[in-house]
Design a protein around this motif. Structure first.
Motif, PDB file in Angstrom:
ATOM      1  N   ARG A  92     -37.924  -4.754 -30.663  1.00  0.00           N
ATOM      2  CA  ARG A  92     -39.368  -4.565 -30.818  1.00  0.00           C
ATOM      3  C   ARG A  92     -39.825  -4.772 -32.264  1.00  0.00           C
ATOM      4  O   ARG A  92     -40.839  -5.385 -32.526  1.00  0.00           O
ATOM      5  N   SER A  93     -39.026  -4.268 -33.234  1.00  0.00           N
ATOM      6  CA  SER A  93     -39.421  -4.355 -34.642  1.00  0.00           C
ATOM      7  C   SER A  93     -39.057  -5.719 -35.225  1.00  0.00           C
ATOM      8  O   SER A  93     -37.909  -6.148 -35.127  1.00  0.00           O
ATOM      9  N   PRO A  94     -39.994  -6.418 -35.872  1.00  0.00           N
ATOM     10  CA  PRO A  94     -39.680  -7.716 -36.473  1.00  0.00           C
ATOM     11  C   PRO A  94     -38.761  -7.601 -37.697  1.00  0.00           C
ATOM     12  O   PRO A  94     -38.145  -8.571 -38.102  1.00  0.00           O
ATOM     13  N   SER A  95     -38.632  -6.383 -38.272  1.00  0.00           N
ATOM     14  CA  SER A  95     -37.761  -6.180 -39.431  1.00  0.00           C
ATOM     15  C   SER A  95     -36.325  -5.851 -39.029  1.00  0.00           C
ATOM     16  O   SER A  95     -35.462  -5.688 -39.873  1.00  0.00           O
ATOM     17  N   CYS A  96     -36.058  -5.784 -37.729  1.00  0.00           N
ATOM     18  CA  CYS A  96     -34.731  -5.433 -37.219  1.00  0.00           C
ATOM     19  C   CYS A  96     -33.898  -6.704 -36.999  1.00  0.00           C
ATOM     20  O   CYS A  96     -34.348  -7.640 -36.352  1.00  0.00           O
ATOM     21  N   GLU A  97     -32.698  -6.728 -37.568  1.00  0.00           N
ATOM     22  CA  GLU A  97     -31.820  -7.892 -37.400  1.00  0.00           C
ATOM     23  C   GLU A  97     -30.975  -7.786 -36.140  1.00  0.00           C
ATOM     24  O   GLU A  97     -30.741  -8.765 -35.453  1.00  0.00           O
ATOM     25  N   SER A  98     -30.468  -6.587 -35.839  1.00  0.00           N
ATOM     26  CA  SER A  98     -29.754  -6.379 -34.574  1.00  0.00           C
ATOM     27  C   SER A  98     -30.071  -4.988 -34.060  1.00  0.00           C
ATOM     28  O   SER A  98     -30.260  -4.060 -34.847  1.00  0.00           O
ATOM     29  N   CYS A  99     -30.177  -4.874 -32.731  1.00  0.00           N
ATOM     30  CA  CYS A  99     -30.560  -3.588 -32.157  1.00  0.00           C
ATOM     31  C   CYS A  99     -29.674  -3.242 -30.968  1.00  0.00           C
ATOM     32  O   CYS A  99     -29.082  -4.115 -30.342  1.00  0.00           O
ATOM     33  N   PHE A 100     -29.600  -1.943 -30.687  1.00  0.00           N
ATOM     34  CA  PHE A 100     -28.824  -1.416 -29.562  1.00  0.00           C
ATOM     35  C   PHE A 100     -29.674  -1.421 -28.303  1.00  0.00           C
ATOM     36  O   PHE A 100     -29.210  -1.681 -27.203  1.00  0.00           O
ATOM     37  N   SER A 101     -30.941  -1.094 -28.469  1.00  0.00           N
ATOM     38  CA  SER A 101     -31.928  -1.153 -27.393  1.00  0.00           C
ATOM     39  C   SER A 101     -33.224  -1.663 -28.011  1.00  0.00           C
ATOM     40  O   SER A 101     -33.288  -1.920 -29.212  1.00  0.00           O
ATOM     41  N   ARG A 102     -34.233  -1.808 -27.197  1.00  0.00           N
ATOM     42  CA  ARG A 102     -35.491  -2.395 -27.683  1.00  0.00           C
ATOM     43  C   ARG A 102     -36.060  -1.651 -28.892  1.00  0.00           C
ATOM     44  O   ARG A 102     -36.622  -2.254 -29.799  1.00  0.00           O
ATOM     45  N   ASP A 103     -35.903  -0.322 -28.909  1.00  0.00           N
ATOM     46  CA  ASP A 103     -36.519   0.489 -29.967  1.00  0.00           C
ATOM     47  C   ASP A 103     -35.516   1.110 -30.934  1.00  0.00           C
ATOM     48  O   ASP A 103     -35.925   1.875 -31.805  1.00  0.00           O
ATOM     49  N   PHE A 104     -34.218   0.821 -30.796  1.00  0.00           N
ATOM     50  CA  PHE A 104     -33.224   1.438 -31.680  1.00  0.00           C
ATOM     51  C   PHE A 104     -32.487   0.342 -32.447  1.00  0.00           C
ATOM     52  O   PHE A 104     -31.664  -0.382 -31.894  1.00  0.00           O
ATOM     53  N   CYS A 105     -32.813   0.241 -33.736  1.00  0.00           N
ATOM     54  CA  CYS A 105     -32.233  -0.798 -34.588  1.00  0.00           C
ATOM     55  C   CYS A 105     -30.877  -0.349 -35.135  1.00  0.00           C
ATOM     56  O   CYS A 105     -30.671   0.834 -35.417  1.00  0.00           O
TER      57      CYS A 105
END
Length: 201
Positions: A92-105
């Motif tokens: 969801r976040s454009p500043s996130c490079e890899s995430c575990f779920s949509r909202d957890f970077c």
């Protein structure tokens, strides 16, 4: 006259079929290049269904939507395995490079710091930036210092010229559980002892 019209229509129809066949050959050749790993592939939208171990990655180019099958999802996406299809879902976040779920970077892009699954340009209050990991770590506020202990040397309180005294401070339980980076919790200093023990010990 009717015979000429019939021949003309027949010629036009055969030319249309020839053009259509040539276009189909070109389209199928392009599909073979763009449909690697696909079970179902569309001429306009690429992959629709992938083999069971691959992820379906869908991206938009203007109003066009296009799919391809990949072994691992690219940066900014995470893989979701399902009964019907495995998908690459965008963080969801454009500043996130890899995430575990949509909202957890799990990892932030450059110039951002990770804290509790979110990316920040500056670490929130009560935390400190860790340059090596680009994460924000809780800073702990220990309690007040205790009084200095008795001056001792090898567990004795007298009989030597110099000894050591110590003092400590406690850390709140919550800060200890979160593994916060805490300042010094124990201090020692040199102290003067009684040279002679009472009773001549």
């Amino acid at each position: 006259m009717q015979w000429i019209i019939f021949m003309l229509l027949l010629f036009i129809s055969s030319m249309e079929m020839l053009t259509q066949n040539r276009w189909k050959k070109q389209a199928s050749a392009g599909l073979l290049e763009n449909c690697t790993g696909c079970v179902l592939c569309s001429e306009d939208n690429g992959c629709i269904t992938c083999h069971h171990r691959l992820f379906l990655l869908i991206w938009r180019d203007g109003i066009r939507q296009y799919g391809m099958c990949v072994h691992t999802c690219p940066p900014g996406y995470f893989g979701v395995r399902g009964l019907e299809v495995n998908r690459c879902t965008k963080c969801r976040s454009p500043s996130c490079e890899s995430c575990f779920s949509r909202d957890f970077c799990m990892k932030c892009k450059d110039k951002f710091y990770l804290y509790k699954g979110q990316c920040f340009r500056q670490c929130p209050p009560g935390t400190a930036a860790q340059p090596g990991t680009r994460e924000c770590q809780e800073t702990c506020e220990p309690g007040p210092w205790s009084e200095w202990s008795a001056c001792t040397h090898e567990s004795r309180t007298c009989g030597c010229k110099w000894g050591v005294e110590t003092r400590v401070r406690e850390v709140p339980e919550a800060a200890r559980e979160e593994g916060s980076a805490c300042p010094a919790l124990l201090e020692t200093r040199r102290c003067r002892m009684k040279k002679h023990c009472p009773g001549g010990e």
